[in-house]
Design a protein around this motif. Structure first.
Motif, mmCIF file in Angstrom:
data_model
loop_
_atom_site.group_PDB
_atom_site.id
_atom_site.type_symbol
_atom_site.label_atom_id
_atom_site.label_comp_id
_atom_site.label_asym_id
_atom_site.label_seq_id
_atom_site.Cartn_x
_atom_site.Cartn_y
_atom_site.Cartn_z
ATOM 1 N N VAL A 58 32.256 39.358 -6.708
ATOM 2 C CA VAL A 58 33.126 38.497 -7.516
ATOM 3 C C VAL A 58 34.558 39.001 -7.466
ATOM 4 O O VAL A 58 35.502 38.232 -7.245
ATOM 5 N N ALA A 59 34.747 40.300 -7.660
ATOM 6 C CA ALA A 59 36.100 40.864 -7.603
ATOM 7 C C ALA A 59 36.713 40.667 -6.225
ATOM 8 O O ALA A 59 37.915 40.404 -6.095
ATOM 9 N N GLY A 60 35.898 40.759 -5.175
ATOM 10 C CA GLY A 60 36.380 40.623 -3.802
ATOM 11 C C GLY A 60 36.653 39.207 -3.374
ATOM 12 O O GLY A 60 37.001 38.961 -2.208
ATOM 13 N N ALA A 61 36.516 38.254 -4.298
ATOM 14 C CA ALA A 61 36.879 36.845 -4.068
ATOM 15 C C ALA A 61 36.187 36.246 -2.854
ATOM 16 O O ALA A 61 36.791 35.515 -2.071
ATOM 17 N N GLY A 62 34.905 36.578 -2.693
ATOM 18 C CA GLY A 62 34.122 35.974 -1.627
ATOM 19 C C GLY A 62 34.298 36.578 -0.255
ATOM 20 O O GLY A 62 33.690 36.107 0.710
ATOM 21 N N LEU A 63 35.097 37.629 -0.138
ATOM 22 C CA LEU A 63 35.415 38.171 1.180
ATOM 23 C C LEU A 63 34.716 39.504 1.475
ATOM 24 O O LEU A 63 34.859 40.053 2.553
ATOM 25 N N CYS A 64 33.964 40.031 0.512
ATOM 26 C CA CYS A 64 33.266 41.291 0.752
ATOM 27 C C CYS A 64 32.160 41.097 1.779
ATOM 28 O O CYS A 64 31.496 40.059 1.812
ATOM 29 N N ASP A 65 31.948 42.113 2.587
ATOM 30 C CA ASP A 65 30.827 42.115 3.514
ATOM 31 C C ASP A 65 29.583 42.553 2.740
ATOM 32 O O ASP A 65 29.548 43.646 2.162
ATOM 33 N N GLY A 115 45.815 26.887 -3.077
ATOM 34 C CA GLY A 115 44.390 26.598 -3.110
ATOM 35 C C GLY A 115 43.562 27.605 -2.345
ATOM 36 O O GLY A 115 44.070 28.508 -1.668
ATOM 37 N N LEU A 116 42.238 27.432 -2.453
ATOM 38 C CA LEU A 116 41.279 28.321 -1.810
ATOM 39 C C LEU A 116 40.599 27.554 -0.681
ATOM 40 O O LEU A 116 40.088 26.452 -0.880
ATOM 41 N N LEU A 117 40.584 28.118 0.515
ATOM 42 C CA LEU A 117 39.876 27.476 1.628
ATOM 43 C C LEU A 117 38.369 27.532 1.383
ATOM 44 O O LEU A 117 37.873 28.455 0.721
ATOM 45 N N PRO A 118 37.621 26.576 1.914
ATOM 46 C CA PRO A 118 36.181 26.526 1.645
ATOM 47 C C PRO A 118 35.408 27.707 2.210
ATOM 48 O O PRO A 118 34.351 28.071 1.701
ATOM 49 N N GLU A 119 35.923 28.317 3.274
ATOM 50 C CA GLU A 119 35.222 29.450 3.887
ATOM 51 C C GLU A 119 36.094 30.702 3.832
ATOM 52 O O GLU A 119 37.274 30.669 4.180
ATOM 53 N N ALA A 120 35.504 31.795 3.366
ATOM 54 C CA ALA A 120 36.227 33.072 3.286
ATOM 55 C C ALA A 120 36.094 33.811 4.610
ATOM 56 O O ALA A 120 34.983 34.118 5.048
ATOM 57 N N ARG A 121 37.218 34.071 5.246
ATOM 58 C CA ARG A 121 37.199 34.774 6.526
ATOM 59 C C ARG A 121 38.149 35.975 6.472
ATOM 60 O O ARG A 121 39.259 35.861 5.946
ATOM 61 N N PRO A 122 37.738 37.106 7.044
ATOM 62 C CA PRO A 122 38.648 38.252 7.093
ATOM 63 C C PRO A 122 39.782 37.993 8.078
ATOM 64 O O PRO A 122 39.674 37.147 8.973
ATOM 65 N N THR A 123 40.878 38.705 7.890
ATOM 66 C CA THR A 123 41.996 38.657 8.833
ATOM 67 C C THR A 123 41.897 39.886 9.732
ATOM 68 O O THR A 123 42.111 41.005 9.280
ATOM 69 N N ILE A 124 41.545 39.670 10.983
ATOM 70 C CA ILE A 124 41.402 40.783 11.927
ATOM 71 C C ILE A 124 42.517 40.696 12.962
ATOM 72 O O ILE A 124 42.638 39.696 13.667
ATOM 73 N N LEU A 125 43.335 41.723 13.021
ATOM 74 C CA LEU A 125 44.405 41.790 14.022
ATOM 75 C C LEU A 125 43.913 42.573 15.229
ATOM 76 O O LEU A 125 43.370 43.674 15.092
ATOM 77 N N GLY A 146 42.141 36.348 -3.858
ATOM 78 C CA GLY A 146 42.205 37.727 -4.311
ATOM 79 C C GLY A 146 43.634 38.210 -4.507
ATOM 80 O O GLY A 146 44.423 37.611 -5.231
ATOM 81 N N LEU A 147 43.971 39.279 -3.806
ATOM 82 C CA LEU A 147 45.279 39.914 -3.969
ATOM 83 C C LEU A 147 46.394 39.189 -3.236
ATOM 84 O O LEU A 147 47.561 39.509 -3.451
ATOM 85 N N HIS A 148 46.049 38.269 -2.368
ATOM 86 C CA HIS A 148 47.073 37.515 -1.632
ATOM 87 C C HIS A 148 47.288 36.178 -2.340
ATOM 88 O O HIS A 148 46.427 35.286 -2.295
#
Length: 532
Positions: free
Chosen positions: A70-77, A517-527, A508-510
């Motif tokens: 919950v704290a990780g706003a859907g982005l935790c692995d 708004g919130l996108l329907p799918e949570a995806r990590p940002t990988i550079l 989350g923090l961004h």
């Protein structure tokens, strides 16, 4: 010129993650620990709150996992989260075996509750957990002859197959070039396994709760070496840093709110308690919610700070639970038993970093990363309070297991000595200090708690100019700690801005005004780094 060093394992950083790995490996490997200042000068020593684990009645692994998600706003692995939570009790038991004096109540661990947690599950040592843990580990490390310590030694760059033609086709790390800051000499450290445990990058911002050592050294070095970096847009701003002209980066722990502290406007605005206006969880909402609420109220009313009031608790309660905060505030003329604490948000924790698996392995063979310098997937878009110290230990143990199980790779090839024959001493140190100030102020103004496309574009433009100037300076002059830190900070700033510009939502923090708004799918940002 000092001869090259050779070790089985080179650990870069002396916080909880690095020292945990060192102590577990010491009796099977020749271990070196390098740290750019003294052993106790990293962020772990500053941690106040505690270490989260399922230890109390009524709590469960499933509940701790859910609170983290919950704290990780859907982005935790999920796999990383379960791995951490399941191994957390054993990590605390190990610290107890080492003699860490955790706070007790009726002969049992005293567990406090912090924002975002549904149960009391935070083991602590009063309000100075990190300092107590570090003191215990440092005493053990200094008493372990198999661990060789190199204080006042700073990472310059990792040594990989790029510097060793013919070393093989697989990207591999063979150690690091390290600056002895007391002798102004770059030394070669050859190692079969290298562990980055260099902490976060809070010093990229003008206001931070982090110590001066938090300059993103491991993240920047790993990126230069060819590692993926993830989720760098998620910089956690701690909601409550003490606001006082003589208090540099003094953190007011989340546990103050967990034990009933209330956030209020100043008396001239009626002393209104404002958190219930922003979230039904009020002061116990996750940090990103609380930080944005404070930022909103400060901007709305033109305030320099807000007030955190715990004076309704008995003085003896405050002396028992928050002795260090009470003492530090008293030194500054603030009696927290009778008046509120002035607080502001400040950059606190780097949730992204070098991408690793559950064993701390990076994209480069022989190179591991543990602790705040990593992106394990545990923290997602926002770190749950007191999940960081346990992550240090759990993933350090994972890296230890991987190193122990690693097949032999044959003798480590000797890396070429550092060549500084074509550079000179810098004659204008003011350039470094000026660029340092400009970078941190630009990041604070344009890449802070609330962001916009225009602000990010301005930051990107300034960072590009600074990178060019700093790289020119780096190529012409002898390296110093200040120059190396500035080089790393500007690289990390670029990674943060790149990541923020790619996230077209608020999660989350961004938080972006252009994409609320919130996108329907949570995806990590990988550079992805440039091709090797």
């Amino acid at each position: 010129m000092t001869s090259p060093h050779r070790f089985d394992v080179l650990i870069i950083g002396s916080g909880l993650a690095g020292l945990t790995a060192a102590l577990h490996l010491a009796h099977s490997h020749r271990v070196a620990v390098i740290t750019k200042r003294a052993l106790s000068d990293g962020s772990s020593n500053w941690a106040q709150g505690g270490i989260a684990a399922v230890l109390g009645e009524g709590d469960s692994v499933a509940s701790h996992i859910e609170d983290t998600l919950v704290a990780g706003a859907g982005l935790c692995d999920l796999e990383a989260t379960q791995f951490t939570v399941e191994n957390a009790p054993a990590a605390i038991a190990w610290l107890q075996e080492l003699g860490v004096p955790f706070s007790q109540e009726a002969g049992e661990l005293h567990l406090t509750r912090e924002g975002g947690h549904s149960h009391r599950r935070v083991a602590h040592v009063a309000d100075a957990t990190g300092a107590a843990v570090q003191a215990t580990l440092i005493e053990r490390v200094r008493a372990t002859p198999e661990i060789q310590l190199f204080e006042h030694h700073m990472l310059v760059d990792l040594i990989t197959d790029r510097q060793l033609p013919g070393a093989g086709t697989e990207p591999r790390c063979f150690g690091a070039y390290v600056l002895d800051t007391e002798r102004d000499e770059v030394i070669t450290f050859n190692a079969t396994h290298t562990v980055l445990a260099t902490g976060g990058a809070g010093k990229v911002y003008l206001y931070t709760t982090n110590p001066d050592t938090a300059t993103g050294d491991g993240i920047a070095a790993a990126w230069r070496a060819g590692c993926q970096v993830g989720n760098m847009e998620f910089i956690q701003f701690h909601p409550t840093c003490l606001y006082h002209p003589h208090a540099k980066s003094f953190l007011i722990t989340e546990a103050v709110r967990g034990e009933g502290g209330l956030l209020k406007l100043p008396p001239h605005l009626g002393g209104h308690r404002f958190m219930p206006d922003h979230d039904p969880r009020a002061e116990l909402a996750p940090r990103d919610v609380v930080a944005r609420a404070i930022d909103f109220e400060m901007k709305k009313h033109g305030l320099d700070c807000v007030h955190l009031d715990i004076s309704h608790q008995p003085p003896e309660f405050l002396r028992e639970h928050f002795p260090n905060i009470l003492a530090r505030c008293a030194e500054l003329g603030i009696d927290i038993t009778r008046e509120p604490i002035p607080v502001v948000p400040a950059a606190h924790y780097t949730c992204g970093g070098v991408v690793t698996d559950l064993a701390g392995r990076t994209d480069i063979a022989g190179l591991y990363a543990v602790g705040e310098t990593t992106c394990t997937g545990l923290h997602g878009a926002n770190r749950l309070a007191s999940n960081s110290l346990v992550e240090c230990m759990v993933f350090a143990q994972g890296a230890v297991n991987a190193i122990r199980a690693a097949p032999g790779v044959g003798p480590t090839p000797a890396a070429p000595q550092w060549d500084d024959s074509r550079v000179t001493d810098a004659d204008e140190h003011v350039v470094i200090s000026h660029n340092w100030d400009e970078l941190r102020r630009s990041m604070w103004d344009y890449v802070g708690i609330v962001r916009t496309n225009k602000r990010l574009e301005r930051a990107a433009h300034r960072i590009a100019l600074l990178q060019s100037e700093i790289q020119e300076f780096y190529s012409q002059f002898q390296v110093t700690r200040d120059l190396l830190e500035l080089r790393n900070l500007v690289q990390v700033a670029d990674l943060i801005v790149q990541s923020a510009m790619r996230r077209h939502e608020s999660r989350g923090l961004h938080f972006s005004r252009d994409y609320p708004g919130l996108l329907p799918e949570a995806r990590p940002t990988i550079l992805m780094p440039r091709a090797r």
